[in-house]
Motif scaffolding. Sequence first.
Motif, mmCIF file in Angstrom:
data_model
loop_
_atom_site.group_PDB
_atom_site.id
_atom_site.type_symbol
_atom_site.label_atom_id
_atom_site.label_comp_id
_atom_site.label_asym_id
_atom_site.label_seq_id
_atom_site.Cartn_x
_atom_site.Cartn_y
_atom_site.Cartn_z
ATOM 1 N N TYR A 87 1.006 -1.164 0.162
ATOM 2 C CA TYR A 87 0.377 0.414 -0.084
ATOM 3 C C TYR A 87 0.571 1.354 -0.133
ATOM 4 N N HIS A 90 2.503 1.888 -3.263
ATOM 5 C CA HIS A 90 0.937 2.177 -4.906
ATOM 6 C C HIS A 90 0.564 2.818 -3.960
ATOM 7 N N PHE A 91 0.457 3.960 -3.209
ATOM 8 C CA PHE A 91 -1.252 5.605 -2.562
ATOM 9 C C PHE A 91 -0.188 5.943 -1.326
ATOM 10 N N ASP A 95 -3.472 9.883 -0.549
ATOM 11 C CA ASP A 95 -4.690 8.831 -1.270
ATOM 12 C C ASP A 95 -5.288 7.896 0.100
ATOM 13 N N VAL A 96 -4.181 8.044 1.157
ATOM 14 C CA VAL A 96 -4.471 6.969 1.834
ATOM 15 C C VAL A 96 -5.125 8.105 2.814
#
Length: 170
Positions: A87, A90-91, A95-96
């Motif tokens: 995670y 990719h983020f 984003d999170v």
Amino acid sequence: MRKWIGIAAGVGLALGVAGQAVAAQPSEQQVRQLFEVMHMSQMFSQMNSQMAGVMGQAVPCVPASYWQGFIDANGSQELLGRMVPIYQSHFTADDVAGLLKFYQSPLGQKVITQMPLTMAEGMKVGQQWGRERGQAMIQQLQQKGTLDAQGRCPASPAASAPKPVSKSGH
């Protein structure tokens, strides 16, 4: 001229640093909070129950209850720990934060509870469609003579001809 190059380089550097700040990697704590809001541990438990049933059928000499502990509390935490870096890669932190806001909303909670059901129903529809589509394509190939009535490739003349016996007798 050097002055303009220096200013341009300074502006580019400043923009690059600002861009890096926007794309900051989420912390482990932030990702774990997302996992909690998404009920990932509960999803693992549901997957474990489904897997136990499948394994119970696949290996009938082993009781399904044996497989029930495949993803226990420790296993769930270990798996989540291994997922954190994925995670993080990719983020971004933003984003999170956005995902946390969404999944904490009523709509986000509905997505969490309804997605497994909609995915399961979608898989059934996809499997049925795939069977129907495959059968239609096989029928087309049979009509063209590419496949025989049993859905196999018709024997080619070379395949049906007797193989020559070698001189050495093998």
